[in-house]
Design a protein around this motif. Structure first.
Motif, short mmCIF file in Angstrom:
data_model
loop_
_atom_site.label_atom_id
_atom_site.label_comp_id
_atom_site.label_asym_id
_atom_site.label_seq_id
_atom_site.Cartn_x
_atom_site.Cartn_y
_atom_site.Cartn_z
N LEU A 181 0.81 -1.22 0.00
CA LEU A 181 0.00 0.00 0.00
C LEU A 181 0.84 1.26 0.00
O LEU A 181 0.42 2.29 -0.56
N GLN A 182 2.02 1.22 0.58
CA GLN A 182 2.79 2.45 0.75
C GLN A 182 3.17 3.11 -0.56
O GLN A 182 3.39 4.33 -0.62
N ALA A 183 3.22 2.35 -1.64
CA ALA A 183 3.57 2.93 -2.94
C ALA A 183 2.41 3.72 -3.53
O ALA A 183 2.62 4.65 -4.33
N ASN A 184 1.18 3.39 -3.14
CA ASN A 184 0.00 4.01 -3.74
C ASN A 184 -0.64 5.09 -2.87
O ASN A 184 -1.17 6.07 -3.38
N ASP A 185 -0.61 4.90 -1.56
CA ASP A 185 -1.25 5.87 -0.65
C ASP A 185 -0.49 5.85 0.66
O ASP A 185 -0.81 5.10 1.58
N TYR A 186 0.51 6.74 0.75
CA TYR A 186 1.39 6.68 1.91
C TYR A 186 0.68 7.11 3.19
O TYR A 186 0.98 6.60 4.27
N LYS A 187 -0.26 8.03 3.10
CA LYS A 187 -0.99 8.45 4.30
C LYS A 187 -1.80 7.29 4.87
O LYS A 187 -1.80 7.06 6.08
N ALA A 188 -2.50 6.55 3.98
CA ALA A 188 -3.27 5.39 4.42
C ALA A 188 -2.35 4.35 5.03
O ALA A 188 -2.66 3.77 6.09
N PHE A 189 -1.23 4.13 4.38
CA PHE A 189 -0.25 3.16 4.88
C PHE A 189 0.25 3.55 6.27
O PHE A 189 0.29 2.73 7.20
N ALA A 190 0.61 4.83 6.43
CA ALA A 190 1.18 5.29 7.71
C ALA A 190 0.16 5.19 8.84
O ALA A 190 0.49 4.76 9.95
#
Length: 371
Positions: A180-189
């Motif tokens: 997920l971090q490659a597509n939506d870092y805020k969601a990932f974090a």
């Protein structure tokens, strides 16, 4: 108050101004004489002083519902009041509101309990509110008894569905997060922080960058996002005094948050976005304000659907997962887990853990058999 005269098409009439039970100014009109107006006013004030209401024989249940809600508004947090308000608006008022308070029977209350129990899994809180409303009526001497004292309440239904990821599912969740971090870092974090700290969603939403101590590897949880009395999102005090705590974060989480801070500040600078009234929120929306309360749920559900994970695990379920894994693997003691989670004591922590998982280990049985 002195009656005042006014002119109508039928001649002179008198009116009197007064304060009702809620402290609001009101006017009663249509009296033919001053004496009639004064007599009504004295009667009203006597009823108000003794009972808190006037004309109790004609009073509808909605009046005592409103009085109870007004008390709750003065004595509970905004988010708690909204729950009471919604329960009354959606369930209690539609059923009882227009019925005269004095005419409500035990059978009326039993039918209400059966109705909400048939529709809702967690009906007990609604029934509890209804019972408290009629208890207030008894206290104010508007009824001789509380009919809810005599109803038979069905047992609360439990689905038995787990609320957390298993160990294998959590490993799969971590793999999904990495993608997920490659597509939506805020969601990932945000999902990573919830999973790795056991923080409540509202606590994470209220975090500012001043709460993050990169040097010592900790976050200070001091506030939570809640709703005010008018149902608007706001940052307020946490769930309870024990919720104020400092939670450690690991080296990998420090790297994640540092990178997210850099990405966020770069995005806001390009788009000329200023943080809102709450300061530099770690997980702000695109305008610098509070993130929507359902955003984390949407991110997690999308991830679960994409990677075949069970969709019954919510962001709060990540907190349950955290609890389960650190206790099942003896990472910390129950007391230490309670401090990390912001529980009053380990009793609450262990009740959550025990509700989530049955004891399947044969160690106790084998030990007794082999003594």
């Amino acid at each position: 108050m002195q009656p005042k005269k006014y002119l109508t098409s039928n001649g002179i009439r008198y009116k009197v101004q007064f304060y009702n039970a809620e402290g609001k100014r009101s006017t009663k009109r249509g009296f033919k004489t001053k004496t009639e107006a004064r007599t009504w006013y004295r009667h009203y004030q006597n009823e108000l002083e003794y009972h808190g209401f006037a004309a109790k024989d004609k009073m509808q249940c909605q009046e005592i519902i409103d009085r109870w809600l007004n008390i709750k508004r003065q004595t509970t947090k905004g988010s708690t009041y909204r729950q009471y308000f919604n329960n009354c608006k959606n369930h209690i008022s539609p059923y009882f509101g227009q019925i005269k308070l004095a005419e409500v029977t035990i059978d009326d209350c039993q039918q209400f309990v059966d109705l909400v129990a048939g529709k809702l899994q967690r009906f007990d809180k609604i029934v509890g509110s209804a019972k408290a409303i009629f208890k207030l009526a008894v206290k104010l001497k508007l009824r001789h008894d509380n009919p809810f004292e005599y109803v038979d309440k069905p047992r609360v239904k439990h689905t038995g569905a787990p609320k957390s990821f298993t160990t294998d599912q959590f490993q799969q969740f971590k793999t999904a997060l990495a993608d997920l971090q490659a597509n939506d870092y805020k969601a990932f974090a945000m999902l990573a922080l919830l999973a790795m700290t056991g923080a409540r969603k509202g606590e994470a939403m209220a975090l500012t960058w001043t709460n993050v101590d990169f040097s010592n590897g900790t976050i200070d949880i001091e506030h939570g996002v809640t709703r005010d009395y008018d149902n608007h999102l706001t940052i307020g005090t946490p769930k309870n005094d024990y919720s104020i705590r400092t939670v450690p974060i690991g080296p990998a989480m420090i790297v994640v948050l540092k990178k997210w801070r850099s990405i966020q500040r770069h995005q806001f600078k390009i788009n000329n976005v200023q943080f809102g009234e709450y300061g530099e929120l770690v997980f702000a929306n695109d305008k610098g304000g509070l993130l929507g309360p359902n955003q984390a749920n949407k991110w997690l559900r999308k991830l679960e659907n994409k990677y075949g994970l069970p969709t019954y695990v919510t962001p709060h379920g990540l907190r349950h997962t955290f609890t389960t894994l650190i206790l099942a693997n003896d990472v910390v003691s129950p007391n230490e887990a309670a401090k990390l989670l912001g529980h009053r004591d380990a009793t609450i922590t262990m009740s959550v853990y025990n509700d989530l998982h049955e004891v399947t280990d044969h160690h106790a049985a084998n030990f007794l058999e082999n003594m």
